[in-house]
Design an enzyme around this catalytic site. Structure first.
Site, mmCIF file in Angstrom:
data_model
loop_
_atom_site.group_PDB
_atom_site.id
_atom_site.type_symbol
_atom_site.label_atom_id
_atom_site.label_comp_id
_atom_site.label_asym_id
_atom_site.label_seq_id
_atom_site.Cartn_x
_atom_site.Cartn_y
_atom_site.Cartn_z
ATOM 1 N N ALA A 315 80.595 31.671 65.748
ATOM 2 C CA ALA A 315 80.079 31.965 64.410
ATOM 3 C C ALA A 315 80.997 32.915 63.666
ATOM 4 C CB ALA A 315 78.678 32.589 64.518
ATOM 5 N N SER A 316 80.944 32.853 62.335
ATOM 6 C CA SER A 316 81.640 33.767 61.445
ATOM 7 C C SER A 316 83.142 33.736 61.710
ATOM 8 C CB SER A 316 81.043 35.171 61.591
ATOM 9 O OG SER A 316 81.503 36.025 60.577
ATOM 10 N N ASN A 317 83.759 34.889 62.041
ATOM 11 C CA ASN A 317 85.182 34.871 62.359
ATOM 12 C C ASN A 317 85.465 34.018 63.590
ATOM 13 O OD1 ASN A 317 85.896 36.473 60.220
ATOM 14 N ND2 ASN A 317 86.041 38.368 61.396
ATOM 15 N N SER A 340 79.831 27.891 63.044
ATOM 16 C CA SER A 340 78.679 28.356 62.279
ATOM 17 C C SER A 340 79.134 29.423 61.293
ATOM 18 C CB SER A 340 77.624 28.928 63.232
ATOM 19 O OG SER A 340 76.489 29.391 62.534
#
Length: 731
Positions: A315-317, A340
Site C-alpha cells: 500500500a501507499s509507497n 493499494s
C-alpha cells in the site's frame, strides 16, 4: 539449518548444510551441473531465526514469538497498549521486533472490532475468509539481510519470512515493500499477513527508508536490529548515520542544538529512485533463502522464477514500489502486482485525460512533491472555507480541536497579503484556497479532509522530508530553514528523550511525525519552533510557517510562488537547490508501462493524501494509452474510502469512511486466482462503500454490507472505461 559467522570485522552469517549431510560441491555452493545457489550481489546476511510460535503472551524471546504477531496474537495486536519492555530504556532486539510488528500492523490498519478487525480481516481470519477463535500465530523462519551498494550508506533491510506451512510443490513468494517511510515490517499487515496465510514466503523490505534516527547531539544511531548505539560502536551495523565529520557535527550542534537526522530525508541517497529495484532484490534474496533451506545435494536450486509464483502487493509507497518493480522487471521474476492507494509519480500529464461522469477533470498527473508542497501552502486556509466546514468536536475537525483556527486564519491573511488568494474576508479567501486545491487535483470529496490532514502534519512533514530527499541534501543543509528535532508542547526544541530513541525502531514510522522528531522551522521569529507554532519572518505572525511552505514549493516548481519569477543563484531557495530537487524528482518517475504484466490498483476516491486524479486514475489512463489492448491493468476505485485505514479508529473518520484493506485482500485473492487458475481479472470499476454512521468516536459496527466486494463483471453503471485517451470514471 545452523548458521555461523564468517571471520572479519563485518558481521555476516552464511548457510551451512551440515544437517543435510553436505557431501558435494553442488550442495555447498559448487555444482557438477554448473548450477549453484548464489547469494545475490550486494546482500549481506545478518541473522536467521526460527519462531516456533509455541504460546501467546508478551514475552520477547524467539521461543515466544511468531512471524506475524511477534507472539502476542490477535488479542495482543488488538490491545490498545503495546507490550511492555523489561527495561524501557534498554529494550532487547527481540522486544523491539515484537513491538515493531505491533505498531506497524496497527499503523496501517484499523485494529478495532467495530472497524472490522477480527471479522473482516485479522490474524484469526483464515485465507479463505473464515472467522475463527484462534490467535493466528504463524510459526516459521525469518532471515534478515541488508542490501548495500558498497558504500555502507544504502543499508536496505530485507526480512524473508518462510512459514512452516510453505508448500514446496506450490512455491510462492509475496513481495512486501513497506508503506510510507516505515521500516522492514511496514507491510506486515498487508503483504505479510496475506502471504503467510497462503503459505507463501514473504519478502519484506524497507526499500531504503525505515527508522534511521541519528541523534546529532550524542552521535547515537539505530542499528539494523533496532537497538541504539553510538555511531562508532554500531560500525557497519549502523542503519543510518548522517554524512558529517565530527567537526561539522560539532559546529552544527552549536548553531542548531538537539537536532535529529532522518534516513529517508537525509541519507543523500534519494531512496525512492530504488524502490522498484529494492523490491526485486528482495524477491531474488527470497529465492536464495528457499533454495538454501530446501535444496538438496542433487538439486541445489529447486526454486526459480519459472516454478515459483511471485506476487508483489503493498500500500501507499509500497504500492508505488511494486508498480515500479513490475515496470523494471527485466528478468520476468514478478508474475503480478497489487497496489493499494499507490503514489504513482507521473512522468507527464500530457496525452491522456480523466473524466468523471460528464465532467473533464482539469488538474491531474502531478508528482507527490508538486501537489504536496502546493497543498502545504493552501490547506490550512482552505479548511476554513464554508464548503469545508465541520460541525463537530472530533479529530476530523482537528484544526478547531487543537485551537489552530487563529493560525489558519493568519495563513489566509498572509496568502492574501502576498496576492496568492483573493477575497476580503477569511471565508472568501478560504473559498479561493479551496478552489485552488480542487484545480490542482483534489476533488470535492476531499473538501472537509484538508482540516485533519493538514493539522495532523502531513503537509509540513512530507514537504520537508521529500524535498530534502530528492535534492540529496545533508543533515546540516537546513533546506528552506527546516530541520528535525523533538519539540515540547509549546513548540520549543528540546533534547530527544532517551527512552523514545531507544524504542524508536518499534514506535517511529520513519517520518518526522514527532516520534520522536518533528519538523522544526529554524527561522521562526524569536527562535526555532516546531511547524504548528512557527512565526514567519515575512508576516511576523504565527501562520504555521507560510514562508517555509512557499520556499518548499519553489524548490519543486523552480519559480517564486508569489511573483512567478524564475529562481536565481541569489534567491531563497536558490536555482541550484531547486535544480537538485527537480533532478531527484525526475529519477523517481514511473513509466506506467507494465508490458502486459497483470496488475490491480485499488484506491479510495476520498484519498486526500494521495489524490486519485494525480495518482491511480492518472496512472491507469497513461498505462492505457501506452499499452492499449495489451494492458492487463485493472483499477478498482472505492467510494467513501481514504488513505489511512488506521485513522478509522478516530472520531469523525470512523463515521464517514470504510476501510480499503478488505479490497486489497480481495485484489490479492483475485490476482492469485488469475495466476494459479487462469481466472479472468475483474473489470475496472467503481465500488460504492457505505459509511458506518453513528456518533463520532462511536460509529456503528461495520458489516460486509458496508464494504461490498467488487465484481468480476460489474454492471455497466459501475464500469470504468476509456473514451479515446481519457479514462471515464462513473459517479
Amino acid at each position: 539449518m545452523p548458521l555461523k559467522k564468517n571471520p572479519g570485522s563485518v558481521t555476516r552469517l552464511h548457510w551451512t548444510l551440515t544437517a543435510m549431510a553436505c557431501a558435494t560441491l553442488a550442495a555447498c555452493g559448487g555444482s557438477s551441473h554448473h548450477v549453484t545457489n548464489e547469494l545475490p550481489q550486494g546482500i549481506t546476511e545478518i541473522s536467521a531465526t526460527q519462531y516456533p510460535a509455541t504460546k501467546v503472551g508478551a514475552g520477547a524471546s524467539a521461543a515466544e514469538q511468531d512471524l506475524l504477531t511477534g507472539g502476542i496474537g490477535k488479542t495482543g495486536l488488538g490491545a490498545a497498549a503495546a507490550p511492555a519492555y523489561a527495561d524501557a530504556a534498554n529494550p532487547t532486539a527481540a522486544e523491539l521486533r515484537r513491538n515493531a510488528l505491533y505498531s506497524n500492523y496497527r499503523g496501517i490498519l484499523d485494529p478495532t472490532p467495530g472497524g472490522g478487525y477480527g471479522t473482516l480481516y485479522g490474524p484469526n481470519v483464515t485465507a479463505k475468509g473464515e472467522v475463527t477463535q484462534a490467535e493466528g500465530l504463524i510459526p516459521g523462519r525469518e532471515y534478515v539481510a541488508v542490501l548495500d551498494d558498497g558504500t555502507g550508506r544504502k543499508q536496505t533491510v530485507i526480512a524473508v519470512q518462510v512459514p512452516d506451512s510453505f508448500d514446496r510443490k506450490n512455491a510462492c513468494i509475496v513481495l512486501g515493500p513497506s508503506s510510507g517511510s516505515r521500516g522492514v515490517y511496514g507491510a506486515i499487515g498487508t503483504a505479510g499477513e496475506w502471504g503467510l496465510k497462503k503459505g507463501c514466503a514473504v519478502a519484506l523490505t524497507d526499500a531504503g527508508k525505515g527508522v534511521g534516527l541519528h541523534n546529532l547531539s550524542d552521535d547515537t544511531v539505530n542499528k539494523i536490529n533496532g537497538q541504539r548505539a553510538t555511531r562508532t560502536a554500531a560500525g557497519s551495523l549502523s542503519f543510518f548515520a548522517a554524512q558529517l565529520t565530527d567537526a561539522a557535527r560539532t559546529a552544527y550542534n552549536a548553531a542548531f542544538p538537539n537536532r535529529v537526522a532522518i534516513k529517508h530525508a537525509q541519507s543523500q541517497q534519494n531512496p525512492e529512485k530504488s524502490w522498484g529495484t529494492d523490491t526485486i532484490a528482495a524477491g531474488k534474496y527470497a529465492l536464495y533463502v528457499l533454495n538454501a533451506l530446501y535444496g538438496k545435494p542433487d538439486d541445489p536450486v529447486p526454486f526459480d522464477k519459472n516454478n515459483t509464483l511471485v506476487i508483489g502487493g503493498s500500500a501507499s509507497n509500497g504500492g508505488a514500489a511494486v508498480l515500479r518493480a513490475a515496470e523494471q522487471d527485466k528478468d520476468g521474476l514478478i508474475d503480478g502486482v497489487v497496489a493499494s492507494e499507490p503514489v504513482t509519480e507521473m512522468p507527464t500529464a500530457n496525452g491522456y485525460g480523466i473524466q468523471v461522469g460528464d465532467t473533464a477533470v482539469a488538474g491531474y498527473g502531478k508528482t507527490l512533491a508538486d501537489y504536496t508542497t502546493y497543498g502545504n501552502i493552501y490547506q490550512p486556509c482552505a479548511a476554513l472555507a464554508p464548503e469545508a466546514a465541520i460541525n463537530e468536536t472530533s479529530i476530523y475537525n482537528y484544526i478547531t480541536l487543537t485551537a489552530m483556527t487563529a493560525r489558519a486564519t493568519a495563513r489566509c491573511d498572509g496568502l492574501a497579503a502576498k496576492g496568492l488568494v483573493s477575497g476580503a474576508t477569511t471565508a472568501e479567501r478560504a473559498a479561493d484556497a479551496l478552489a485552488k486545491l480542487r484545480a490542482y487535483g483534489w476533488s470535492k470529496e476531499n473538501d472537509q479532509m484538508h482540516n485533519a490532514h493538514y493539522a495532523l502534519g502531513n503537509g509540513p512533514i512530507l514537504s520537508g522530508m521529500y524535498t530534502m530527499a530528492y535534492g540529496r541534501f545533508g543533515a546540516d543543509a537546513n533546506l528552506c530553514n527546516t530541520s528535525f528535532g523533538t519539540a515540547n508542547a509549546t513548540g520549543d526544541v528540546i533534547p530527544a528523550p532517551a527512552a523514545a530513541l531507544a524504542q524508536s525502531f518499534a514506535t517511529a514510522n520513519g517520518t518526522a511525525n514527532g516520534t520522536p522528531a518533528t519538523v522544526i522551522y529554524n527561522d521562526s521569529v524569536g527562535g526555532a519552533k516546531s511547524w504548528p507554532f512557527a512565526v514567519s519572518p515575512s508576516t511576523g505572525v504565527a501562520d504555521l510557517g507560510l514562508d517555509n511552505a512557499l520556499c518548499q514549493h519553489a524548490l519543486v516548481s523552480g519559480v517564486n510562488p508569489q511573483t512567478g519569477a524564475a529562481l536565481t543563484a541569489d534567491s531563497t531557495p536558490s536555482k541550484s537547490q531547486s535544480d537538485a530537487v527537480r533532478a531527484g524528482i525526475a529519477e523517481v518517475h514511473h513509466s506506467a508501462n507494465l508490458k502486459g504484466k497483470p496488475a490491480i490498483i485499488v484506491a479510495g476516491r476520498s484519498d486526500a493524501l494521495v489524490p486519485v486524479n494525480n495518482n491511480a486514475r492518472a496512472y491507469t489512463a497513461l498505462n492505457q494509452t501506452l499499452e492499449g489492448s495489451k494492458s492487463q491493468l485493472r483499477y478498482i476505485e472505492v467510494t467513501n474510502a481514504q488513505h489511512f485505514d488506521a485513522f478509522l479508529l478516530f472520531g469523525g473518520f470512523d463515521t464517514r469512511f470504510v476501510p480499503l484493506h478488505p479490497y486489497f485482500n480481495q485484489a490479492m485473492d483475485a490476482m492469485w486466482d488469475h495466476l494459479k487458475n487462469k481466472t479472468a481479472l475483474p473489470a475496472s470499476q467503481v465500488v460504492h462503500g457505505t459509511p458506518r454512521g453513528g456518533a463520532p468516536g462511536a460509529a456503528t459496527q461495520i458489516t460486509q454490507a458496508n464494504v461490498p466486494p467488487f465484481a468480476l463483471s460489474p454492471a455497466a453503471a459501475q464500469q470504468i472505461g476509456f473514451a479515446g485517451n481519457s479514462i471515464r470514471i462513473p459517479e
